[in-house]
Design a protein around this motif. Sequence first.
Motif, PDB file in Angstrom:
ATOM      1  N   LEU A 176      79.231  14.478  -2.388  1.00 34.02           N
ATOM      2  CA  LEU A 176      79.009  15.418  -1.299  1.00 34.02           C
ATOM      3  C   LEU A 176      77.772  15.001  -0.505  1.00 34.02           C
ATOM      4  N   ILE A 177      77.919  14.989   0.826  1.00 30.94           N
ATOM      5  CA  ILE A 177      76.783  14.798   1.729  1.00 30.94           C
ATOM      6  C   ILE A 177      76.579  16.114   2.461  1.00 30.94           C
ATOM      7  N   VAL A 178      75.375  16.678   2.397  1.00 32.13           N
ATOM      8  CA  VAL A 178      75.104  17.957   3.056  1.00 32.13           C
ATOM      9  C   VAL A 178      73.927  17.777   4.014  1.00 32.13           C
ATOM     10  N   VAL A 179      74.101  18.250   5.239  1.00 32.84           N
ATOM     11  CA  VAL A 179      73.064  18.095   6.262  1.00 32.84           C
ATOM     12  C   VAL A 179      72.884  19.413   6.997  1.00 32.84           C
ATOM     13  N   THR A 180      71.641  19.868   7.108  1.00 31.25           N
ATOM     14  CA  THR A 180      71.351  21.117   7.798  1.00 31.25           C
ATOM     15  C   THR A 180      70.229  20.920   8.817  1.00 31.25           C
ATOM     16  N   PRO A 181      70.280  21.644   9.929  1.00 30.12           N
ATOM     17  CA  PRO A 181      69.100  21.694  10.793  1.00 30.12           C
ATOM     18  C   PRO A 181      68.060  22.591  10.136  1.00 30.12           C
ATOM     19  N   VAL A 182      66.804  22.383  10.472  1.00 31.37           N
ATOM     20  CA  VAL A 182      65.734  23.211   9.913  1.00 31.37           C
ATOM     21  C   VAL A 182      65.505  24.409  10.829  1.00 31.37           C
ATOM     22  N   PHE A 183      65.638  25.611  10.271  1.00 33.54           N
ATOM     23  CA  PHE A 183      65.342  26.853  10.970  1.00 33.54           C
ATOM     24  C   PHE A 183      64.261  27.582  10.188  1.00 33.54           C
ATOM     25  N   ALA A 184      63.159  27.953  10.863  1.00 31.24           N
ATOM     26  CA  ALA A 184      62.085  28.708  10.214  1.00 31.24           C
ATOM     27  C   ALA A 184      61.637  28.035   8.919  1.00 31.24           C
ATOM     28  N   ALA A 185      61.463  26.711   8.971  1.00 27.28           N
ATOM     29  CA  ALA A 185      60.943  25.919   7.857  1.00 27.28           C
ATOM     30  C   ALA A 185      61.853  25.904   6.639  1.00 27.28           C
ATOM     31  N   SER A 186      63.159  26.155   6.827  1.00 25.78           N
ATOM     32  CA  SER A 186      64.084  26.108   5.710  1.00 25.78           C
ATOM     33  C   SER A 186      65.467  25.721   6.230  1.00 25.78           C
ATOM     34  N   TYR A 187      66.473  25.716   5.332  1.00 26.05           N
ATOM     35  CA  TYR A 187      67.828  25.440   5.769  1.00 26.05           C
ATOM     36  C   TYR A 187      68.319  26.602   6.632  1.00 26.05           C
ATOM     37  N   SER A 188      69.352  26.359   7.416  1.00 25.89           N
ATOM     38  CA  SER A 188      69.865  27.402   8.299  1.00 25.89           C
ATOM     39  C   SER A 188      70.602  28.467   7.505  1.00 25.89           C
ATOM     40  N   GLY A 189      70.712  29.663   8.088  1.00 28.76           N
ATOM     41  CA  GLY A 189      71.430  30.742   7.436  1.00 28.76           C
ATOM     42  C   GLY A 189      72.899  30.414   7.240  1.00 28.76           C
ATOM     43  N   LEU A 190      73.490  29.724   8.217  1.00 28.27           N
ATOM     44  CA  LEU A 190      74.893  29.336   8.109  1.00 28.27           C
ATOM     45  C   LEU A 190      75.104  28.390   6.937  1.00 28.27           C
ATOM     46  N   PHE A 191      74.201  27.435   6.786  1.00 32.01           N
ATOM     47  CA  PHE A 191      74.271  26.472   5.680  1.00 32.01           C
ATOM     48  C   PHE A 191      74.207  27.200   4.341  1.00 32.01           C
ATOM     49  N   LYS A 192      73.218  28.060   4.186  1.00 33.47           N
ATOM     50  CA  LYS A 192      73.049  28.787   2.920  1.00 33.47           C
ATOM     51  C   LYS A 192      74.222  29.720   2.654  1.00 33.47           C
ATOM     52  N   SER A 193      74.720  30.372   3.696  1.00 28.55           N
ATOM     53  CA  SER A 193      75.822  31.317   3.520  1.00 28.55           C
ATOM     54  C   SER A 193      77.071  30.629   2.995  1.00 28.55           C
ATOM     55  N   PHE A 194      77.320  29.400   3.462  1.00 27.76           N
ATOM     56  CA  PHE A 194      78.496  28.689   2.976  1.00 27.76           C
ATOM     57  C   PHE A 194      78.402  28.450   1.477  1.00 27.76           C
ATOM     58  N   PHE A 195      77.261  27.989   1.018  1.00 26.12           N
ATOM     59  CA  PHE A 195      77.132  27.708  -0.416  1.00 26.12           C
ATOM     60  C   PHE A 195      77.033  28.996  -1.239  1.00 26.12           C
ATOM     61  N   ASP A 196      76.698  30.108  -0.576  1.00 26.38           N
ATOM     62  CA  ASP A 196      76.705  31.393  -1.262  1.00 26.38           C
ATOM     63  C   ASP A 196      78.123  31.853  -1.606  1.00 26.38           C
ATOM     64  N   VAL A 197      79.113  31.428  -0.829  1.00 24.21           N
ATOM     65  CA  VAL A 197      80.482  31.899  -1.079  1.00 24.21           C
ATOM     66  C   VAL A 197      81.204  31.073  -2.139  1.00 24.21           C
ATOM     67  N   LEU A 198      80.615  29.975  -2.575  1.00 22.47           N
ATOM     68  CA  LEU A 198      81.247  29.156  -3.605  1.00 22.47           C
ATOM     69  C   LEU A 198      81.158  29.842  -4.962  1.00 22.47           C
ATOM     70  N   GLU A 199      82.184  29.653  -5.767  1.00 18.19           N
ATOM     71  CA  GLU A 199      82.171  30.193  -7.125  1.00 18.19           C
ATOM     72  C   GLU A 199      81.123  29.466  -7.970  1.00 18.19           C
ATOM     73  N   GLN A 200      80.643  30.153  -8.991  1.00 17.71           N
ATOM     74  CA  GLN A 200      79.661  29.559  -9.893  1.00 17.71           C
ATOM     75  C   GLN A 200      80.225  28.292 -10.527  1.00 17.71           C
ATOM     76  N   ASP A 201      79.408  27.274 -10.593  1.00 15.93           N
ATOM     77  CA  ASP A 201      79.745  25.979 -11.194  1.00 15.93           C
ATOM     78  C   ASP A 201      80.701  25.136 -10.355  1.00 15.93           C
ATOM     79  N   THR A 202      80.969  25.536  -9.111  1.00 13.21           N
ATOM     80  CA  THR A 202      81.833  24.731  -8.251  1.00 13.21           C
ATOM     81  C   THR A 202      81.278  23.319  -8.078  1.00 13.21           C
ATOM     82  N   LEU A 203      79.970  23.206  -7.960  1.00 12.28           N
ATOM     83  CA  LEU A 203      79.347  21.897  -7.714  1.00 12.28           C
ATOM     84  C   LEU A 203      78.724  21.300  -8.974  1.00 12.28           C
TER      85      LEU A 203
END
Length: 216
Positions: free
Chosen positions: A81-108
């Motif tokens: 997996l290659i993951v790339v995010t723009p930096v928003f407010a000194a962290s990953y973007s909300g969209l980026f984090k939200s996507f990985f929030d919807v994954l089931e536990q242990d998916t990765l």
Amino acid sequence: MQPLNLVVVTAGLSVPSSTRLLADRLTHATSIYLTERQLVSSVEVVELREHARAIADNLVTGFPGSTLRETVTAVARADGLIVVTPVFAASYSGLFKSFFDVLEQDTLRDTPVLIAATGGTPRHSLVLEHALRPLFAYLRAVVVPTAVYAASQDWGSAGDAGSEELDLRIERAGQELAALMDANPAGAAPTDGSHRAARQQEVIPFEQQLAALKPR
């Protein structure tokens, strides 16, 4: 030989975007080393901006739409997996984090992941170590040692110091990801998703993972 699945997740919002550009260059670098190792690979690129509404709906309802479900399945089946995010407010973007929030536990779990980010200033490069690496460590992914950050000034002309340094990091990160994909036993497993359970049962010794990163 069963193809290795390389999935690229990019959270850029504009078209075109430097985030997608960096994702494409990392994909190219990884593919070169997979080819050198005589490994067949398939590449799927996920543009999160195309799934923004579906991700929000999933967070609220707990159920993904059909298109988002297909995307999540592709990520779950990834051998790398290659993951790339723009930096928003000194962290990953909300969209980026939200996507990985919807994954089931242990998916990765045990999935080799190359982390990268783009931003306007080099001062935000620590987002890789302070935000992205802890996130994927929590998700039990295997994060490659070399992370890649590209500031606006790094997209200069060939021969510029920033551009050359970026080129070197992209090349090294791609090599490390390809090596881990090669060493990952899931690469030879069926792509119907059943390899995920098998992968969770097997713990790859750290020494073996480290040895896989050495050039052959």
